[in-house]
Design a protein around this motif. Sequence first.
Motif, PDB file in Angstrom:
ATOM      1  N   ASP A  23       0.829  -1.214   0.000  1.00 27.40           N
ATOM      2  CA  ASP A  23       0.000   0.000   0.000  1.00 27.40           C
ATOM      3  C   ASP A  23       0.862   1.262   0.000  1.00 27.40           C
ATOM      4  O   ASP A  23       0.781   2.084  -0.904  1.00 27.40           O
ATOM      5  N   GLU A  30      -3.478  -1.155  -5.472  1.00 29.26           N
ATOM      6  CA  GLU A  30      -4.917  -1.208  -5.231  1.00 29.26           C
ATOM      7  C   GLU A  30      -5.256  -2.657  -4.879  1.00 29.26           C
ATOM      8  O   GLU A  30      -4.524  -3.585  -5.248  1.00 29.26           O
ATOM      9  N   SER A  31      -6.390  -2.855  -4.207  1.00 35.25           N
ATOM     10  CA  SER A  31      -6.757  -4.221  -3.850  1.00 35.25           C
ATOM     11  C   SER A  31      -6.880  -5.104  -5.096  1.00 35.25           C
ATOM     12  O   SER A  31      -6.508  -6.278  -5.072  1.00 35.25           O
ATOM     13  N   ILE A  32      -7.371  -4.520  -6.196  1.00 38.60           N
ATOM     14  CA  ILE A  32      -7.532  -5.334  -7.410  1.00 38.60           C
ATOM     15  C   ILE A  32      -6.160  -5.735  -7.973  1.00 38.60           C
ATOM     16  O   ILE A  32      -6.028  -6.774  -8.632  1.00 38.60           O
ATOM     17  N   VAL A  41      -5.309  -8.981  -6.504  1.00 33.98           N
ATOM     18  CA  VAL A  41      -6.019 -10.083  -7.169  1.00 33.98           C
ATOM     19  C   VAL A  41      -5.234 -10.530  -8.403  1.00 33.98           C
ATOM     20  O   VAL A  41      -5.031 -11.728  -8.631  1.00 33.98           O
ATOM     21  N   LEU A  93      -8.776  -6.686   7.293  1.00 31.59           N
ATOM     22  CA  LEU A  93      -8.575  -5.625   6.310  1.00 31.59           C
ATOM     23  C   LEU A  93      -7.307  -4.828   6.632  1.00 31.59           C
ATOM     24  O   LEU A  93      -6.509  -4.509   5.744  1.00 31.59           O
ATOM     25  N   ILE A 149      -4.023  -4.311   4.283  1.00 25.94           N
ATOM     26  CA  ILE A 149      -3.534  -2.988   3.872  1.00 25.94           C
ATOM     27  C   ILE A 149      -2.053  -2.808   4.241  1.00 25.94           C
ATOM     28  O   ILE A 149      -1.304  -2.162   3.523  1.00 25.94           O
ATOM     29  N   THR A 152     -14.412  -3.345  -6.277  1.00 28.32           N
ATOM     30  CA  THR A 152     -13.943  -4.301  -7.290  1.00 28.32           C
ATOM     31  C   THR A 152     -14.214  -5.710  -6.771  1.00 28.32           C
ATOM     32  O   THR A 152     -14.633  -5.896  -5.623  1.00 28.32           O
ATOM     33  N   MET A 153     -13.917  -6.706  -7.617  1.00 33.92           N
ATOM     34  CA  MET A 153     -14.073  -8.097  -7.185  1.00 33.92           C
ATOM     35  C   MET A 153     -13.196  -8.422  -5.979  1.00 33.92           C
ATOM     36  O   MET A 153     -13.411  -9.431  -5.309  1.00 33.92           O
ATOM     37  N   ALA A 154     -12.194  -7.572  -5.700  1.00 32.16           N
ATOM     38  CA  ALA A 154     -11.287  -7.836  -4.581  1.00 32.16           C
ATOM     39  C   ALA A 154     -12.047  -7.963  -3.260  1.00 32.16           C
ATOM     40  O   ALA A 154     -11.616  -8.680  -2.360  1.00 32.16           O
ATOM     41  N   ASP A 194     -15.023  -7.672 -12.511  1.00 27.49           N
ATOM     42  CA  ASP A 194     -15.105  -6.243 -12.225  1.00 27.49           C
ATOM     43  C   ASP A 194     -16.172  -5.647 -13.130  1.00 27.49           C
ATOM     44  O   ASP A 194     -16.139  -5.830 -14.362  1.00 27.49           O
ATOM     45  N   GLY A 202     -12.300  -1.458 -11.284  1.00 27.26           N
ATOM     46  CA  GLY A 202     -11.183  -2.386 -11.233  1.00 27.26           C
ATOM     47  C   GLY A 202     -10.399  -2.411 -12.526  1.00 27.26           C
ATOM     48  O   GLY A 202     -10.019  -1.368 -13.053  1.00 27.26           O
ATOM     49  N   ARG A 203     -10.190  -3.612 -13.047  1.00 24.92           N
ATOM     50  CA  ARG A 203      -9.393  -3.767 -14.267  1.00 24.92           C
ATOM     51  C   ARG A 203     -10.272  -3.943 -15.500  1.00 24.92           C
ATOM     52  O   ARG A 203      -9.797  -4.388 -16.544  1.00 24.92           O
ATOM     53  N   VAL A 231     -10.720   3.074   8.217  1.00 26.59           N
ATOM     54  CA  VAL A 231      -9.631   2.741   7.300  1.00 26.59           C
ATOM     55  C   VAL A 231      -9.410   3.927   6.349  1.00 26.59           C
ATOM     56  O   VAL A 231      -9.986   3.981   5.263  1.00 26.59           O
ATOM     57  N   ALA A 255      -7.069   4.810   4.348  1.00 28.26           N
ATOM     58  CA  ALA A 255      -6.568   4.526   3.001  1.00 28.26           C
ATOM     59  C   ALA A 255      -7.702   4.072   2.086  1.00 28.26           C
ATOM     60  O   ALA A 255      -7.783   4.456   0.919  1.00 28.26           O
ATOM     61  N   MET A 256      -8.617   3.259   2.639  1.00 28.26           N
ATOM     62  CA  MET A 256      -9.734   2.760   1.839  1.00 28.26           C
ATOM     63  C   MET A 256     -10.690   3.901   1.483  1.00 28.26           C
ATOM     64  O   MET A 256     -11.177   3.986   0.356  1.00 28.26           O
ATOM     65  N   ARG A 284      -9.334   6.056  -1.282  1.00 28.42           N
ATOM     66  CA  ARG A 284      -9.439   5.421  -2.597  1.00 28.42           C
ATOM     67  C   ARG A 284     -10.861   5.458  -3.119  1.00 28.42           C
ATOM     68  O   ARG A 284     -11.094   5.660  -4.304  1.00 28.42           O
ATOM     69  N   ARG A 307     -11.546   8.858  -4.416  1.00 26.56           N
ATOM     70  CA  ARG A 307     -10.854   9.101  -5.685  1.00 26.56           C
ATOM     71  C   ARG A 307     -11.582   8.384  -6.827  1.00 26.56           C
ATOM     72  O   ARG A 307     -11.774   8.944  -7.908  1.00 26.56           O
ATOM     73  N   ARG A 308     -12.030   7.147  -6.558  1.00 25.85           N
ATOM     74  CA  ARG A 308     -12.759   6.410  -7.607  1.00 25.85           C
ATOM     75  C   ARG A 308     -14.072   7.116  -7.936  1.00 25.85           C
ATOM     76  O   ARG A 308     -14.490   7.157  -9.088  1.00 25.85           O
ATOM     77  N   ALA A 338     -16.158  -5.789   4.213  1.00 23.10           N
ATOM     78  CA  ALA A 338     -14.865  -5.278   4.677  1.00 23.10           C
ATOM     79  C   ALA A 338     -14.677  -5.509   6.175  1.00 23.10           C
ATOM     80  O   ALA A 338     -13.593  -5.870   6.614  1.00 23.10           O
TER      81      ALA A 338
END
Lengths: 93, 270
Positions: free
Chosen positions: A35, A41-43, A46, A71, A75, B35-37, B58, B63-64, B162, B164-165, B168, B171-172, B243
Amino acid sequence: MTTETVLAEIGDLIREVLDGYDLGAVPITSDTSFDADLAFESIDLVVLGTLLAERYGSGIDLAGFLSARTLSEIITLRVGDLAGYVTARLEHA
Amino acid sequence: MAHIIANGVRLHVQRMRPADPGAPPLVLIHGLLDTMASYYFTIAAAVAGLGFDVIAYDLRGHGRSERPRQGYGVDDATDDLTGLLTELGVAGPVHLIGFSWGGTVAFRFAHRFPDGVASLIVIESEPPTVAWADRAIDGLRELSAHLSDAEEVARTELGALVPAMARRLTRRARELAVATTLVEDITDRTGLVDVYPDGWLRCPLLLIVGGDSRLHSRLDAIVGLLPPCDVVVVPGQHHQLLAFAPGEVAAAVLPWLAARRDARAGAVAP
């Protein structure tokens, strides 16, 4: 296979996951944080899991490895944690 | 990394396929900005361990997967899922698990294709109604309002837990709001239903809700839209159940799914 060898190979896979993203002078060591240092990123984890299974076989189950962690632990995961897991799995294979 | 063109969009797909070629297919649908994560790190491996052919992907824009400018309505999402199943060669009814928006997509898929769904598990989700869409947009606006202020982000439920989460996610949200028509598409009336007729959902349904979530405060109204179903409330939890309470989610999901699997095989469930 030694942890050092696995660490170096995982470093190559990480660069593949980041696909052209310029890591600049950031060296990938066992202490590198996914991180904080790599902005993973988490993805991205994967995708790394897929590459690990392709490289070392389906015995490397990143989903299973991460499912056992909180979690916060995911991270703060470091490259060395993953290298240790892969090395241990390969030894028991 | 596996990509499949479905409904004209390049989607990132991961499949956990057991050796049994007859394993029942099960699709995991993630939430907005996610995402699928969220499944990969939590229940996916355990569900595959039950003998399901687990398909995680995703969603478009996430995601990707590819991020086209348009096509973020609930019917676009169900068209993407239909295309994905076709491309993967999955025939027959699928089991669906959806979190948040992913659950809403799963409800809509089951509504449109009643014979296409074997069972449905939704986590912190409700069927697509006009009122739901308005609330979803309010939530996105709330997130957007906090985008430029790190202290505001830190004060949100997720930010406090969290940071950091939360950073993100915001931002997304900004990237999707700028690059796509997601906000307009979600409030598009296509696919939104105000009154669901009796019997609109024919498959077994498990609803998992956080005891302190906003959705829980409307639980009676939501259950009123649904046929008789199983409901699990996870005490002390808010919206982000995958989560923050993956163990509780797994404890609800796994035995329920095992019983559905055994019912399909003709065995007597314990």
